[in-house]
Structure formats: C-alpha cells, structure tokens
Design a protein around this motif. Structure first.
Motif, short mmCIF file in Angstrom:
data_model
loop_
_atom_site.label_atom_id
_atom_site.label_comp_id
_atom_site.label_asym_id
_atom_site.label_seq_id
_atom_site.Cartn_x
_atom_site.Cartn_y
_atom_site.Cartn_z
N ASP A 184 0.83 -1.20 0.00
CA ASP A 184 0.00 0.00 0.00
C ASP A 184 0.87 1.25 0.00
O ASP A 184 0.62 2.20 -0.76
CB ASP A 184 -0.91 -0.03 1.23
CG ASP A 184 -1.93 1.09 1.23
OD1 ASP A 184 -2.48 1.40 0.16
OD2 ASP A 184 -2.20 1.65 2.32
N ASP A 229 -12.01 -5.67 4.40
CA ASP A 229 -11.68 -4.24 4.39
C ASP A 229 -10.49 -3.97 3.49
O ASP A 229 -10.47 -2.99 2.75
CB ASP A 229 -11.36 -3.77 5.81
CG ASP A 229 -12.58 -3.79 6.73
OD1 ASP A 229 -13.71 -3.71 6.20
OD2 ASP A 229 -12.40 -3.89 7.95
N ASP A 243 -10.25 -1.74 0.12
CA ASP A 243 -9.26 -0.67 0.07
C ASP A 243 -8.40 -0.78 -1.19
O ASP A 243 -8.14 0.21 -1.87
CB ASP A 243 -8.38 -0.75 1.32
CG ASP A 243 -7.47 0.46 1.49
OD1 ASP A 243 -7.97 1.52 1.87
OD2 ASP A 243 -6.25 0.32 1.22
N HIS A 266 -10.71 7.12 0.74
CA HIS A 266 -9.66 6.14 0.93
C HIS A 266 -8.95 6.35 2.26
O HIS A 266 -8.66 5.40 2.99
CB HIS A 266 -8.67 6.25 -0.22
CG HIS A 266 -7.69 5.12 -0.31
ND1 HIS A 266 -8.08 3.81 -0.54
CD2 HIS A 266 -6.33 5.09 -0.19
CE1 HIS A 266 -7.01 3.03 -0.57
NE2 HIS A 266 -5.94 3.78 -0.36
N GLY A 285 -10.85 5.16 5.24
CA GLY A 285 -11.16 3.73 5.25
C GLY A 285 -10.23 2.96 6.15
O GLY A 285 -9.55 3.50 7.02
#
Length: 238
Positions: free
Chosen positions: A160, A202, A206, A232, A235
């Motif tokens: 990420d 989740d 995402d 985003h 989240g």
C-alpha cells in the motif's frame, strides 16, 4: 538494563530469524554490518506492529526480542529508539518499550492531515500526467489486491505504501513523498482494540480503490479523484 521478563508470552513465536549480513575485514574475518542488521530489525518490528504481533499497551524488552530475531539486544534497542522517535513506542525506564496506544480520533486526525496534503497534489497530477504514466502504476495496484486477498496485514501495508509513494513521486517533490510516507506509516499502526475482525474484506475493498483511483487519474476526472482520495484515507487500509 532492560528486564527480559517484561512480557512472559512470546510475542513473535514462530517468527523467522533475521539473517545477519556480514562482510570481511582487512584480515578476512567476518564482521557484522550493524547498520544493515538494525534496518532489518526495524522493518521486522514495523511489520509486527502493523500485524498486531506487538500489542498496544504492552511492554517488550530488547533482549527478549533480540533472542527471537537471533541477534543481540543492541540493534533491537536501536530500532526501538527509532520507533520511539516516530511515536510508535515509548521508552519505559528499566523495562523496555511500550507500544503506543492509539485512538480512533488519532487515526481520523492523521486521515485529515493526509487529505490536506495529498488531495491537492493528486488533483494537480490528474491535470498534468499523461494516461500512459498511470498505466505504468497498475502492477503496483494489482500487487495491493493480491496482498489484500492474502489477509496479511504487514505485507499489504508495505504494498500500500509502495503504491501511494509511486503516485506521489510523479510530483517530483521528494520532501512531499517522505512526509506523506511517514504519515501513511503512522496511520497503519494498530488501534488499541487491535486488528479488526473481517479485516481481509476491508483490505480487499481498500485495494480496489487503488485501481479506481488510477482510472480516475487517467481520465482526468477531478471530482472522482477528490472523492476517492478522501474516502480512501478514512477507510481501513489507507
């Protein structure tokens, strides 16, 4: 001295032992490169924080963690000192380091700051970056989807950050990339309650937003870009 009995149960049972890099000195003897060991331990501790293996509010000693990683207490202590600077842990005299207890309010504040910094940048990039450049980032977005499906919090967090860092790097502002990266890492530390049940769903949601964001950036749809980035950050994965 830190007491090795600060936490009885093994927080990282089954964790792989860190491979200690070595180099030869002038006499051909093998010597440990401490900076490399410290870096590897720091990465491992960050992964343990994100994954919830190091629980908020608990105290951990450098000698005990060093034993788990197969290294001396020194690089662990140095890595923990860096985490203390970042706010992930706090020093407990004569005991070790306590993992910082974070609240949902702190997470919301981090999301707000990230949005204030990144939304204007991404809107500017949407206006100026060719669609072909966004297409080049799709493999990074796809990597986040794979890690999300695996449910591995630490690996997802790493992928990420890589995706978001690559997007912001197109601005050409390395200071921005560094500041945003630090905020991003802090937003990934666990809450007091620890990992949430159903976390994999989740993470998958995402990761899907990464692909949608690339599509909106390539289409120069500023309204969608703004909405996606704001949602985003608030989240689960960020």
């Amino acid at each position: 001295m830190e007491q090795t009995g600060a936490r009885e149960e093994d927080p990282l049972a089954g964790a792989p032992r860190v491979r200690v890099p070595q180099q030869a000195d002038a006499r051909g003897r093998r010597t440990v490169r401490r900076s490399s060991v410290r870096g590897q331990i720091l990465d491992a501790l960050r992964a343990a924080l994100v994954g919830g293996d190091l629980a908020p509010g608990e105290v951990y000693s450098a000698p005990a963690l060093g034993e788990r990683f197969g290294v001396s207490a020194t690089p662990v202590r140095e890595a923990m000192q860096q985490l203390a600077v970042e706010g992930a842990v706090e020093v407990v005299p004569n005991r070790g380091f306590r993992v910082t207890e974070r609240s949902s309010r702190e997470l919301a504040e981090l999301a707000e700051v990230r949005a204030l910094i990144e939304v204007p940048v991404m809107l500017r990039l949407a206006r100026t970056v060719p669609a072909a450049r966004w297409a080049e980032l799709r493999p990074l977005a796809e990597a986040t989807a794979r890690e999300a499906a695996s449910g591995d919090l630490a690996r997802y967090a790493e992928s990420d950050r890589a995706f978001h860092g690559a997007v912001l790097a197109l601005s050409g502002n390395q200071q921005l990339v560094q500041v945003a990266g630090d905020l991003h890492r802090r937003s990934q530390w666990p809450l007091v309650s620890g990992p949430v049940a159903g976390r994999r769903a989740d993470l998958v949601a995402d990761a899907a937003e990464h692909m949608a964001l690339l599509d909106a950036l390539a289409a120069r749809d500023l309204a969608v870009v703004s909405a996606l980035v704001g949602e985003h950050f608030t989240g689960s994965g960020g």
